[in-house]
Design an enzyme around this catalytic site. Sequence first.
Site, PDB file in Angstrom:
ATOM      1  CG  HIS A 119      -1.890   1.115   1.268  1.00 53.65           C
ATOM      2  ND1 HIS A 119      -2.083   1.844   2.404  1.00 53.65           N
ATOM      3  CD2 HIS A 119      -2.673   1.662   0.326  1.00 53.65           C
ATOM      4  CE1 HIS A 119      -2.964   2.786   2.159  1.00 53.65           C
ATOM      5  NE2 HIS A 119      -3.340   2.713   0.910  1.00 53.65           N
ATOM      6  CB  CYS A 138       0.272   1.934   8.058  1.00 47.67           C
ATOM      7  SG  CYS A 138       1.932   2.239   8.650  1.00 47.67           S
ATOM      8  CG  HIS A 139      -3.078   2.844   5.852  1.00 41.94           C
ATOM      9  ND1 HIS A 139      -1.857   3.036   5.277  1.00 41.94           N
ATOM     10  CD2 HIS A 139      -3.404   4.020   6.416  1.00 41.94           C
ATOM     11  CE1 HIS A 139      -1.465   4.283   5.477  1.00 41.94           C
ATOM     12  NE2 HIS A 139      -2.382   4.902   6.158  1.00 41.94           N
ATOM     13  N   GLY A 140      -4.095  -1.388   8.023  1.00 42.84           N
ATOM     14  CA  GLY A 140      -4.877  -2.594   8.267  1.00 42.84           C
ATOM     15  C   GLY A 140      -4.870  -3.661   7.189  1.00 42.84           C
TER      16      GLY A 140
ATOM     17  CE1 TYR B 295      -1.465   9.429   5.300  1.00 45.05           C
ATOM     18  CE2 TYR B 295      -2.679   9.375   7.370  1.00 45.05           C
ATOM     19  CZ  TYR B 295      -1.772   8.802   6.500  1.00 45.05           C
ATOM     20  OH  TYR B 295      -1.185   7.619   6.830  1.00 45.05           O
TER      21      TYR B 295
END
Lengths: 174, 422
Positions: A119, A138-140, B295
């Site tokens: 990612h 970080c983002h799973g 973000y």
Amino acid sequence: MAATDTAEPSRRDFLYIATAAVGAVGAAATVWPLISQMNPDASVLALALAEVDLAPIAEGQIVTVKWRGKPVFIAHRTKKEIEEARAVPLAQLIDPQSDEARVKKGHEQWLVVVGICTHLGCVPLGHQGSYGGWFCPCHGSEYDTSGRVRRSPAPYNLEVPPYEFASDTLVRIG
Amino acid sequence: MSGHSSYQPQNRLLRWFEARLPVGWLIHSSFVAYPTPRNLNYWWTFGGILSFMLTVQIVTGVVLTMHFTPTATQAFDSVEHIMRDVNYGWLLRYLHANGGSMFFLAVYIHMFRGLYYGSYKEPREVLWILGVIIFFLMMASAFMGYVLPWGQMSFWAATVITNLFSAIPIFGKGITEWLWGGYAVDNPTLQRFFSLHYLLPFMIAGVVVLHVWALHVVGQNNPTGIDVKSDKDTVPFTPYATAKDGFALVCFLILLAWFVFYIPNYLSHPDNYIPANPLQTPPHIVPEWYFLPYYAILRAIPSKLIGVIALFASIAVLAFLPWLDTSKVRSARYRPLFRQFFWIFVICCIGLGYLGSKQPEGLYVIAARILTAYYFLYFLVILPVLGLIERPKAVPASISEAVLPKGGAPVAAGAAAPDRNG
């Protein structure tokens, strides 16, 4: 351009175009070294090979080694983990690839993958997540015991770097 | 900027110099005699504040460079050296770090003021676009500066942001390795970021000169959004604007000083006091507060490539704003519908900032998607359509008619008159 009424291109037109063309080539040749210097340099390229002794890695253990400044996971997989990876139908995968294609024949217990989440480049944590492989904090994103992505947002499987077995206990990455 | 000097110094030596290089004329006509609309409010003081903050950042930055070592093995230690050993090093570093945050606070207020009062509309399109360029350079500058202390957040910010470019099809991998100068973020990356972090502020200063030049060609906008029509509509820059800008600047600096002296690490992350470790990602990485809305937009979109495109588009769309807003009326004071959508937009941006600091899970993702949709709808649909369907309120004939009491009372009384249109 020259103030003439003739439709025919004049010798002056030719000179203008020729001068501009030579100038453009010169400018490109001047800019190229300025751009190219930012690419990986000779000292970085020289470090592009890493040798790892596999003997001390116990079954079920994952070690992280550094190759080209990036973490590489070397997982000594158990029988159960290999079976789990091979039992999954390819249709269920986000980035379909068989486990056989991600390991070397005769060395199925060894999984070698670049330890960077596909990612945005975080380092996933081993032996975590619902698929027994890796979990990215970080983002799973989640990866299975073959390093294949099983839960988004990561779009691809963990990258398999170029490597070869110099012997049964020595692997050469790069 | 023609050379004919109407400014005549008394001193003979200065007169001699002025005839050869009219610097005095330039300063006098730009910052003393320059006519400013008489109704400028405090939202107009942020241009001056921003110029001052750019100077603060350059001065503290140049000094910090004297003590900083831009290599992967020494960067972190040299920052600690600045904090512990260098005389007033802590002050200079905290000024520079918090100054960056305050710079962004000021620029966001400056931009929202432009949005509210229609400062981007004809004839100020070029002025506005130069501002968007400055904003973009500021973001690049701030990002690269954040990487320099080479702590965990520095390293992983560099990794995540440079990885945005890996979303580009085919060339992505080559571009990221070119940016890194290696196969991962490492010493070459730090060194080039340092070089560029030193360069960009001077590029910003150059574009600021163009920005101010463009401003002085077309003149300032004002809260009514109507053009200056006569001398009655303006007051000289000095003392009126200088005094107002100066007062606002002092108030702003109190805020900066409060951060620097009382809560210097409030806006940063504790993880950045851990040296960079390429083999371990901190459990929760978020950018600095001023990047959080972008973000949130990046993460709101499930596809990596489209997420990155949306991130860049959210900034690029600002450059097209002069042509997206179809209304001829500049100021939101006379646009009742626009005003409501504008304030929703402000809340939307703040909301995106909040969501950018949260883990992208469950309701947060849904909320981020809704706000991202509104962000783009505001520019691409609402503004173009509003100009066609909205019925603006009556616009006053001139600035002086709007702010001065009838019958031409003296300036002092005019300044105290209630704003009938606000």
